[in-house]
Design an enzyme around this catalytic site. Structure first.
Site, short mmCIF file in Angstrom:
data_model
loop_
_atom_site.label_atom_id
_atom_site.label_comp_id
_atom_site.label_asym_id
_atom_site.label_seq_id
_atom_site.Cartn_x
_atom_site.Cartn_y
_atom_site.Cartn_z
N LYS A 66 0.83 -1.24 0.12
CA LYS A 66 0.01 -0.01 -0.06
C LYS A 66 0.83 1.66 -0.12
O LYS A 66 0.57 2.37 -0.49
CB LYS A 66 -0.96 0.00 1.21
CG LYS A 66 -2.03 -1.05 1.08
CD LYS A 66 -2.86 -0.79 1.95
CE LYS A 66 -4.36 -1.65 2.06
NZ LYS A 66 -5.41 -1.55 3.04
N ASP A 102 -10.00 3.15 2.23
CA ASP A 102 -10.39 2.49 3.51
C ASP A 102 -10.95 3.32 4.53
O ASP A 102 -11.91 2.67 5.08
CB ASP A 102 -8.88 1.90 3.90
CG ASP A 102 -8.33 0.73 3.33
OD1 ASP A 102 -9.21 -0.19 2.58
OD2 ASP A 102 -7.12 0.73 3.21
#
Ligand code: ATR
Length: 275
Positions: A66, A102
């Site tokens: 990420k 997220d």
């Protein structure tokens, strides 16, 4: 031509993202495929290059890439750049653009519960996940957000970035009764026999306890919170909504999240209690 999407990570075999996106493509009549791709850290750059060559239209990124993907992308949106992490890439206007869905995914799942913006919110943890969630909470209009973390310096840094309050885990334990929403973002709880990140004796019955972990569906934190009379929210909602925001970026279509929360919960061997 048929479009295709992917999720890259290491490990990747367990990922439920292919199931989720393939289902949504089918439900919405989109002619596209979604493929899990195992990418080891040392191969990230080469693999991204291969995805580009083969014409990927977008992809999700899971652990441990990420952050490492950042310098490889053409552009980052504001949220991804504040968070320093990307979970979704879309190919748009000839550029690979990085997003992070997220935090907003978590907050959307929180709004499925009867929650008010005036609640005092406690975030336990100050890692990447906590960072995304803390920013999204602020953006959504929660004004009173505290961050508690084992390493206090990290709590202070995050609290400063989101104009929140940093507290120690000991303080959090003592003052737990003040919070209407408590969000568990640490990795403690990934296995059922692990201890709790904090002792929960003082939690207020009726408050909302949320965990970002969805496997197990009920972490020790959620079990304890339920015993103490709290409303509990597991990580299935966050997983589904972060995917739904990505899906909408790729296709312009809002997929059915309710049905998906139910089928993901069933797939994980649980009953759908997350309404
Ligand atoms: P992620 O990006 O998934 O949030 P991370 O950046 O490694 O992962 O953060 C993990 C979080 O879990 C941190 O807040 C970490 O606390 P520290 O900053 O003190 O390391 C927290 N954490 C991990 N193990 C913990 C434990 N046994 N007790 C309390 N907190 C823990």
């Amino acid at each position: 031509m048929k479009k295709w999407y992917a999720v890259i990570g290491d490990p990747i075999a367990h990922s439920l993202s292919p199931y989720m996106h393939e289902t949504w493509f089918k439900e919405n009549g989109v002619d596209a495929a979604y493929i899990p791709v195992h990418v080891e850290p040392a191969e990230l750059e080469k693999s991204f290059s291969a995805l580009k060559t083969l014409g990927v239209s977008g992809f999700n990124i899971t652990l441990p890439h990420k952050e490492a993907i950042l310098p490889l992308l053409d552009r980052l949106d504001d949220t991804a750049s504040i968070m320093g992490a990307v979970n979704t890439v879309a190919f748009d206007g000839g550029q690979y653009i990085g997003y992070n869905t997220d935090g907003d995914g978590f907050v959307q799942s929180l709004f499925a519960a009867p929650v008010s913006l005036s609640e005092k919110v406690l975030v336990i943890g100050a890692g990447g996940a906590a960072r995304g969630i803390a920013f999204a909470l602020k953006r959504a209009g929660f004004s009173d957000v505290s961050i508690a973390n084992r390493t206090f310096r990290r709590a202070e840094e995050l609290a400063q970035d989101v104009s929140g309050t940093a507290i120690t885990l000991q303080q959090a334990e003592k003052e737990l009764g003040q919070y209407g929403v408590i969000i568990q973002t640490t990795s403690v709880g990934l296995s059922k026999d692990q201890a709790l990140p904090i002792s929960m004796e003082n939690i207020k019955p009726g408050s909302i306890a949320a965990d970002i972990i969805y496997n197990p569906l009920e972490t020790p934190f959620l079990l304890k919170a339920k015993e103490q009379g709290c409303m509990t929210l597991n990580g299935v909602g966050m997983f589904v909504y972060q995917g739904a925001i990505a899906f909408e970026k790729w296709t312009g279509i809002k997929p059915d999240t309710e049905k998906m929360k139910e089928s993901i919960t069933n797939k994980l061997g649980g009953q759908y209690v997350n309404k």
